[in-house]
Design a protein around this motif. Structure first.
Motif, PDB file in Angstrom:
ATOM      1  N   LEU B  99       0.801  -1.233   0.000  1.00  0.00           N
ATOM      2  CA  LEU B  99       0.000   0.000   0.000  1.00  0.00           C
ATOM      3  C   LEU B  99       0.840   1.293   0.000  1.00  0.00           C
ATOM      4  CD1 LEU B  99      -2.724   1.377   0.015  1.00  0.00           C
ATOM      5  CD2 LEU B  99      -2.841   1.046   2.481  1.00  0.00           C
ATOM      6  N   ARG B 102       2.330   1.875  -3.399  1.00  0.00           N
ATOM      7  CA  ARG B 102       1.314   2.332  -4.334  1.00  0.00           C
ATOM      8  C   ARG B 102       1.154   3.842  -4.215  1.00  0.00           C
ATOM      9  NH1 ARG B 102      -3.770  -0.593  -5.996  1.00  0.00           N
ATOM     10  NH2 ARG B 102      -2.875  -2.436  -5.032  1.00  0.00           N
ATOM     11  N   GLN B 103       1.158   4.310  -2.964  1.00  0.00           N
ATOM     12  CA  GLN B 103       1.009   5.734  -2.713  1.00  0.00           C
ATOM     13  C   GLN B 103       2.210   6.511  -3.232  1.00  0.00           C
ATOM     14  OE1 GLN B 103      -1.823   6.725  -1.710  1.00  0.00           O
ATOM     15  NE2 GLN B 103      -1.301   8.894  -1.712  1.00  0.00           N
ATOM     16  N   ARG B 147       6.971  -3.955   5.820  1.00  0.00           N
ATOM     17  CA  ARG B 147       6.324  -2.811   5.188  1.00  0.00           C
ATOM     18  C   ARG B 147       7.244  -1.591   5.229  1.00  0.00           C
ATOM     19  NH1 ARG B 147       0.587  -1.063   7.521  1.00  0.00           N
ATOM     20  NH2 ARG B 147       1.840  -0.804   9.388  1.00  0.00           N
ATOM     21  N   PHE B 151       9.468   0.210   1.958  1.00  0.00           N
ATOM     22  CA  PHE B 151       9.285   1.645   1.717  1.00  0.00           C
ATOM     23  C   PHE B 151      10.627   2.318   1.383  1.00  0.00           C
ATOM     24  CE2 PHE B 151       8.028   5.981   3.374  1.00  0.00           C
ATOM     25  CZ  PHE B 151       7.002   6.180   2.473  1.00  0.00           C
TER      26      PHE B 151
END
Lengths: 282, 267
Positions: B99, B102-103, B147, B151
């Motif tokens: 997620l 994606r951002q 996660r 990033f």
């Protein structure tokens, strides 16, 4: 409602969900018991008028009602009426859901708006939809729009209030996580707020679906807007008592189907949610 | 790399004002692993939120690579203590990791690559399609770390990440953090209330005073770079350092002045 009991997304890690959850044997037994209960009821309703405990004139035995039902389903007009009822119900529910979700998210997400509307909502919400029947007649007569007005008014609040609760349930840690990863406000609505509110939305829609059906039939029955309700009224005034009961049975069946459908949708979309995945512990 | 200058945070709770942090100044160089310990309730989480751009400090500033932090900076990832609430239960493990990428606007192929790499790095390569709540607590925190790793942050903030897992899992996760740090060369600020953990993990340990908080002492951990649970914790130097930190925390709790400022106050 199981939703109100949930601990907002946290809690101890649950054990891996084991497929179907509840043991099949017990579920089967419950279904059989339920059917047996229904069968008993039908049998009692057959016997009671026949032995003369109540007058079969007002309370025809099950077999007579079944006969009338068989007659109804061969009648083209019955299907038209059923279609009208479903149209009013579905359209009203759709309008109420969309409006409830959009306004609910907007109101809940903007604190000023929430304060501003809180008392108004508390005032408008308890007004029984049937109290608006005179207004509906004045505005739309016996048109389907009369039905729509009542259906939308009744179901809108069910959805709106649930959405308001749902949006407030957003976990601050989840929201901070999203913010720290740079998710924009819109992305947070989509990926955090909406999934959090979804179980509440589902509950709201399920409640609204039931209420919408009640109001659709009521509007047809009282105002005479086309549909099953109007057909019940006609059956009653023309003294076709078994037909009246047959139509009432149909509305009951509709209610059951609506609820089953709503629950099925809920299970599919909320497979991740504690209220669904936690069925093992029920 | 990361500069915290004169940071102060006062909470205004109606008539009552609470000064959580009084005056914090410290610097992290690029690629450092620094642990922050302090007595409970000393505003560690407040500090971390200020650094992460989630809270606005009352005065002072946080600089990341010379740029002032006013909101969550793009080069920073946070691992929270409450993994169960920080991971999204409606997304599968892989989707949770994906997620933020994606951002970031990364192309799909690159996202897939990063997710797979990050999950493999934390030893959860085969958990991608599971839901977080199907995993144990330690595994969930690994997902949260994956996660953060995917990033590709320059600075990784960890807010008491292992406070809610059992002792054995915690030891494994500590070694995981050291291994990832070596592999990625990322700058890590690790907040903990566990003194052993701080000494075991850090190159430096910042000891905070009790609230209103200042930095009480900056301690360099002169243990060998290769650390393991068995030998490092048995090392007499480890014991000495741990005892020192423990003394400082105890003194902080009783409100005694720190050794560095004691002379100033007597003068």
């Amino acid at each position: 409602m199981t939703l109100t009991e949930r601990t907002s997304g946290g809690g101890p890690p649950a054990a891996p969900a084991s497929g179907d959850g509840r043991p099949g044997r017990r579920r089967g037994a419950t279904a059989w018991l339920g059917l047996a209960g229904l069968g008993t009821l039908l049998a009692v309703m057959e016997i009671v008028p026949r032995v003369g405990l109540v007058s079969p004139k007002y309370f025809p035995p099950t077999s007579r009602v079944a006969q009338a039902l068989a007659g109804e389903v061969t009648d083209q007009a019955f299907w038209v009426a059923l279609g009208d009822t479903l149209k009013g119900w579905a359209l009203g529910l759709l309008i109420a859901t969309v409006a409830g979700v959009v306004l609910g998210v907007l109101i809940a997400a903007v604190p000023v708006l929430r304060e501003y509307t809180a008392s108004t909502i508390e005032f408008l919400r308890p007004i029984p939809s049937v109290a608006l029947i005179p207004l509906a007649v004045l505005l739309f007569g016996t048109d389907i729009r009369s039905t729509l007005l009542l259906v939308v008014y009744a179901s809108f609040w069910q959805v709106l209030v649930q959405v308001l609760y749902g949006v407030q349930d957003v976990d601050p840690v989840a929201d901070e996580t999203a913010r720290s990863y740079g998710l924009s406000a819109l992305a947070r609505v989509r990926y955090v707020l909406w999934p959090t509110a979804l179980p509440y939305v589902m509950t709201g829609v399920r409640l609204a679906a039931a209420v919408a059906l009640v109001l659709a039939i009521t509007a047809e029955l009282v105002i005479g807007a086309p549909g099953l309700g109007a057909r019940i009224a006609v059956a009653q005034t023309s003294n076709a008592v078994p037909d009246m009961y047959a139509l009432v049975t149909v509305t009951g069946l509709l209610g059951v189907l609506v609820n089953l459908g709503a629950r099925a949708v809920e299970r599919r979309t909320l497979a991740w949610h504690q209220s669904v995945r936690g069925e093992v512990a029920v | 790399m990361l500069d915290v200058r004169g940071l102060q945070k006062v909470y205004n709770g109606g008539a009552r004002q609470v000064e959580a942090i009084r005056d914090l100044t410290f610097t992290l160089s690029a690629g450092e692993l620094v642990c922050l310990v302090g007595p409970s309730g000393c505003g560690k989480t407040t500090l971390l939120k200020c650094i992460g751009g989630l809270l606005t400090p009352t005065s002072g500033e946080v600089l990341l690579q010379g740029r002032r932090v006013t909101g969550p900076p793009p080069g920073m990832a946070v691992v929270f203590q409450e993994y169960g609430r920080s991971l999204f239960p409606w997304l599968r493990v892989g989707e949770n990791v994906e997620l933020p990428l994606r951002q970031k606007g990364l192309p799909k192929a690159r996202r897939r690559e990063l997710v797979t790499e990050a999950l493999a790095a934390v030893g959860l390569a085969d958990a991608e399609s599971a839901y977080p709540w199907q995993l144990s607590g330690g595994m969930q925190q690994r997902v949260a770390i994956a996660r953060a790793v995917a990033f590709e942050p320059e600075v990784l903030l960890m807010d008491e990440p292992f406070a809610a897992v059992d002792a054995q899992t915690r030891a494994d996760l500590e070694d995981l953090v050291r291994a990832l740090w070596h592999k990625l060369g990322v700058t890590i600020l690790f907040v903990t209330h566990d003194i052993d953990e701080a000494v075991y993990l850090g190159q430096r340990v910042l000891i905070l005073s009790s609230s209103p908080t200042v930095v009480r002492e900056e301690l360099t951990i002169d243990l060998p770079d290769t650390r393991d649970q068995l030998h490092t914790r048995g090392d007499p130097r480890f014991t000495a350092l741990r005892t020192h930190v423990q003394e400082q925390i105890q003194a902080a709790k009783r409100g005694l002045p720190s050794p560095s400022t004691a002379g100033d106050e007597e003068a």
